[in-house]
Design an enzyme around this catalytic site. Structure first.
Site, PDB file in Angstrom:
ATOM      1  N   PRO A  10       0.905  -1.298   0.049  1.00 48.14           N
ATOM      2  CA  PRO A  10       0.091  -0.082  -0.132  1.00 48.14           C
ATOM      3  C   PRO A  10       0.884   1.135   0.105  1.00 48.14           C
ATOM      4  O   PRO A  10       1.873   1.454   0.493  1.00 48.14           O
ATOM      5  CB  PRO A  10      -0.732  -0.261   1.163  1.00 48.14           C
ATOM      6  CG  PRO A  10       0.111  -1.083   2.049  1.00 48.14           C
ATOM      7  CD  PRO A  10       0.570  -2.021   1.224  1.00 48.14           C
ATOM      8  N   ASN A  11       0.325   2.074  -0.778  1.00 46.83           N
ATOM      9  CA  ASN A  11       0.924   3.559  -0.978  1.00 46.83           C
ATOM     10  C   ASN A  11       2.062   3.828  -1.510  1.00 46.83           C
ATOM     11  O   ASN A  11       2.711   4.806  -1.800  1.00 46.83           O
ATOM     12  CB  ASN A  11       0.969   4.265   0.563  1.00 46.83           C
ATOM     13  CG  ASN A  11      -0.369   4.507   1.266  1.00 46.83           C
ATOM     14  OD1 ASN A  11      -1.301   4.805   0.668  1.00 46.83           O
ATOM     15  ND2 ASN A  11      -0.499   3.663   2.560  1.00 46.83           N
ATOM     16  N   ARG A  18       5.600  11.116  -2.210  1.00 52.15           N
ATOM     17  CA  ARG A  18       5.291  10.634  -0.690  1.00 52.15           C
ATOM     18  C   ARG A  18       6.630  10.750   0.355  1.00 52.15           C
ATOM     19  O   ARG A  18       7.613   9.908   0.081  1.00 52.15           O
ATOM     20  CB  ARG A  18       4.785   9.202  -0.523  1.00 52.15           C
ATOM     21  CG  ARG A  18       4.531   9.082   0.826  1.00 52.15           C
ATOM     22  CD  ARG A  18       3.558   7.341   0.814  1.00 52.15           C
ATOM     23  NE  ARG A  18       3.600   7.150   2.195  1.00 52.15           N
ATOM     24  CZ  ARG A  18       3.810   5.936   2.648  1.00 52.15           C
ATOM     25  NH1 ARG A  18       4.321   5.029   1.906  1.00 52.15           N
ATOM     26  NH2 ARG A  18       3.734   5.701   3.989  1.00 52.15           N
ATOM     27  N   TYR A  23      11.585   7.966   1.937  1.00 44.60           N
ATOM     28  CA  TYR A  23      11.522   7.031   0.810  1.00 44.60           C
ATOM     29  C   TYR A  23      12.254   7.385  -0.223  1.00 44.60           C
ATOM     30  O   TYR A  23      12.470   6.734  -1.578  1.00 44.60           O
ATOM     31  CB  TYR A  23      10.117   6.692   0.224  1.00 44.60           C
ATOM     32  CG  TYR A  23       9.235   6.474   1.468  1.00 44.60           C
ATOM     33  CD1 TYR A  23       9.468   5.007   2.095  1.00 44.60           C
ATOM     34  CD2 TYR A  23       8.262   6.964   2.055  1.00 44.60           C
ATOM     35  CE1 TYR A  23       8.626   4.597   3.040  1.00 44.60           C
ATOM     36  CE2 TYR A  23       7.521   6.780   3.076  1.00 44.60           C
ATOM     37  CZ  TYR A  23       7.677   5.456   3.771  1.00 44.60           C
ATOM     38  OH  TYR A  23       6.957   5.156   4.789  1.00 44.60           O
ATOM     39  N   ASN A  74       7.817  -5.856  -0.929  1.00 41.03           N
ATOM     40  CA  ASN A  74       7.863  -4.523   0.041  1.00 41.03           C
ATOM     41  C   ASN A  74       6.361  -4.646   0.294  1.00 41.03           C
ATOM     42  O   ASN A  74       5.627  -3.967  -0.301  1.00 41.03           O
ATOM     43  CB  ASN A  74       8.532  -3.385  -0.713  1.00 41.03           C
ATOM     44  CG  ASN A  74       8.564  -2.237   0.129  1.00 41.03           C
ATOM     45  OD1 ASN A  74       7.676  -2.045   1.130  1.00 41.03           O
ATOM     46  ND2 ASN A  74       9.005  -1.286  -0.277  1.00 41.03           N
ATOM     47  N   ALA A  77       3.440  -0.905   4.936  1.00 45.09           N
ATOM     48  CA  ALA A  77       2.624  -0.992   6.283  1.00 45.09           C
ATOM     49  C   ALA A  77       2.182  -2.344   6.409  1.00 45.09           C
ATOM     50  O   ALA A  77       2.089  -2.701   7.667  1.00 45.09           O
ATOM     51  CB  ALA A  77       1.542   0.003   6.414  1.00 45.09           C
ATOM     52  N   ASP A  87       1.193 -15.880   6.263  1.00 44.24           N
ATOM     53  CA  ASP A  87       0.825 -17.145   6.040  1.00 44.24           C
ATOM     54  C   ASP A  87       1.178 -17.401   4.616  1.00 44.24           C
ATOM     55  O   ASP A  87       1.567 -18.471   4.173  1.00 44.24           O
ATOM     56  CB  ASP A  87      -0.465 -17.406   6.324  1.00 44.24           C
ATOM     57  CG  ASP A  87      -0.822 -17.615   8.004  1.00 44.24           C
ATOM     58  OD1 ASP A  87       0.170 -17.473   8.755  1.00 44.24           O
ATOM     59  OD2 ASP A  87      -1.886 -17.312   8.237  1.00 44.24           O
ATOM     60  N   GLU A  98      12.640  -9.525   1.810  1.00 45.78           N
ATOM     61  CA  GLU A  98      11.842  -8.536   2.336  1.00 45.78           C
ATOM     62  C   GLU A  98      12.607  -7.246   1.963  1.00 45.78           C
ATOM     63  O   GLU A  98      13.804  -7.288   2.176  1.00 45.78           O
ATOM     64  CB  GLU A  98      11.532  -8.614   3.609  1.00 45.78           C
ATOM     65  CG  GLU A  98      10.636  -7.334   4.372  1.00 45.78           C
ATOM     66  CD  GLU A  98      10.233  -7.464   5.985  1.00 45.78           C
ATOM     67  OE1 GLU A  98       9.647  -6.922   6.048  1.00 45.78           O
ATOM     68  OE2 GLU A  98      11.274  -8.251   6.514  1.00 45.78           O
ATOM     69  N   HIS A 100      12.547  -2.922   2.239  1.00 44.52           N
ATOM     70  CA  HIS A 100      12.061  -1.558   2.564  1.00 44.52           C
ATOM     71  C   HIS A 100      12.896  -0.564   2.302  1.00 44.52           C
ATOM     72  O   HIS A 100      14.044  -0.445   2.566  1.00 44.52           O
ATOM     73  CB  HIS A 100      12.002  -1.238   4.085  1.00 44.52           C
ATOM     74  CG  HIS A 100      10.693  -2.387   4.503  1.00 44.52           C
ATOM     75  ND1 HIS A 100       9.187  -2.066   4.347  1.00 44.52           N
ATOM     76  CD2 HIS A 100      10.896  -3.696   5.262  1.00 44.52           C
ATOM     77  CE1 HIS A 100       8.512  -3.213   4.714  1.00 44.52           C
ATOM     78  NE2 HIS A 100       9.611  -4.095   5.269  1.00 44.52           N
ATOM     79  N   LEU A 101      12.435   0.550   1.780  1.00 46.98           N
ATOM     80  CA  LEU A 101      13.230   1.845   1.242  1.00 46.98           C
ATOM     81  C   LEU A 101      13.850   2.667   2.324  1.00 46.98           C
ATOM     82  O   LEU A 101      14.780   2.972   2.654  1.00 46.98           O
ATOM     83  CB  LEU A 101      12.294   2.832   0.503  1.00 46.98           C
ATOM     84  CG  LEU A 101      11.932   2.297  -0.806  1.00 46.98           C
ATOM     85  CD1 LEU A 101      10.733   3.161  -1.332  1.00 46.98           C
ATOM     86  CD2 LEU A 101      13.009   2.259  -2.019  1.00 46.98           C
ATOM     87  N   SER A 102      13.008   2.781   3.617  1.00 44.15           N
ATOM     88  CA  SER A 102      13.242   3.389   4.764  1.00 44.15           C
ATOM     89  C   SER A 102      13.891   2.152   5.774  1.00 44.15           C
ATOM     90  O   SER A 102      13.797   0.848   5.283  1.00 44.15           O
ATOM     91  CB  SER A 102      12.151   4.228   5.365  1.00 44.15           C
ATOM     92  OG  SER A 102      11.224   3.444   5.748  1.00 44.15           O
ATOM     93  N   ARG A 107      12.033   4.553  12.685  1.00 44.43           N
ATOM     94  CA  ARG A 107      10.894   5.209  12.810  1.00 44.43           C
ATOM     95  C   ARG A 107       9.959   4.868  14.097  1.00 44.43           C
ATOM     96  O   ARG A 107      10.537   4.522  14.870  1.00 44.43           O
ATOM     97  CB  ARG A 107      10.544   4.786  11.592  1.00 44.43           C
ATOM     98  CG  ARG A 107      11.317   5.360  10.163  1.00 44.43           C
ATOM     99  CD  ARG A 107      10.918   5.340   8.764  1.00 44.43           C
ATOM    100  NE  ARG A 107       9.614   5.765   8.710  1.00 44.43           N
ATOM    101  CZ  ARG A 107       8.831   6.060   7.664  1.00 44.43           C
ATOM    102  NH1 ARG A 107       8.909   5.091   7.032  1.00 44.43           N
ATOM    103  NH2 ARG A 107       7.558   6.847   7.919  1.00 44.43           N
TER     104      ARG A 107
END
Length: 147
Positions: A10-11, A18, A23, A74, A77, A87, A98, A100-102, A107
Site C-alpha cells: 500500500p501507498n 510521498r 523514501y 515490499n 505498512a 501465512d 523483504e 523496505h526503502l526506509s 522510525r
C-alpha cells in the site's frame, strides 16, 4: 532463467512524492525498472504486482507458487500486521526477500516489528532504491546456491 515476483504494498504507488525524506524521490515505476534491469543482467525475469489491498497481494503470492522461483516483497505498512501475507509467504517454497526503502527500526515504534520477517530468507532496509538492486542480487545468489 527464473521468474521473480516483485510485490509492492500500500501507498507505494505514491513514491516520488510521498515523504521523500524517508523514501527518496524514486517512483515505483523507476524501482520496477531498476529491478527488471538488474534481474535481466543476472539472467532472470521480473513480474510486478502492486496493490493497496492485502487480499490482492495474497492472491499474487498464491499464483506464484510453482511458477516463480522467488519473491521480493515490499509489503509497506502490511509488513507490521498482515498475518495473511505472512501465512501466504510461508507457503511459498522459493526464495523470499523483504525490502523496505526506509529503515523501519529508525522510525515510529509500530514499524519496528515485521511479521513477515520470520518467513523470508532475509530483509534489506534503509537503502532506498539500492535495496531493490541488492534484493535481486541476493535472490540470484540464493537461487545459485539452491541449484
Amino acid at each position: 532463467m527464473a521468474t521473480i515476483l516483485l510485490l509492492s504494498g500500500p501507498n507505494l504507488n505514491l513514491l516520488g512524492e510521498r515523504e521523500p525524506e524517508y523514501y527518496g524521490t524514486t517512483t515505483l515505476d523507476e524501482l520496477v525498472g531498476l529491478t527488471r534491469e538488474t534481474a535481466a543482467k543476472l539472467g532472470h525475469d521480473v513480474e510486478h504486482v502492486h496493490s493497496n489491498h492485502e487480499g490482492d497481494l495474497v492472491d499474487a503470492i498464491h499464483d506464484a507458487r510453482g511458477r516463480c522461483a522467488a519473491i521480493i516483497c515490499n509489503a509497506a505498512a502490511f509488513s507490521h500486521y498482515a498475518y495473511a501475507l505472512t501465512d501466504a509467504l510461508a507457503m511459498f517454497d522459493g526464495v523470499k526477500i523483504e525490502v523496505h526503502l526506509s529503515n523501519p527500526s529508525a522510525r515510529e515504534g509500530w514499524r519496528h516489528q515485521s511479521v513477515i520477517a520470520p518467513v523470508v530468507n532475509g530483509s534489506i532496509t534503509g537503502l532506498k532504491a539500492d535495496g531493490y538492486r541488492l534484493a535481486v542480487e541476493a535472490v540470484a545468489t540464493l537461487l545459485e546456491e539452491l541449484a
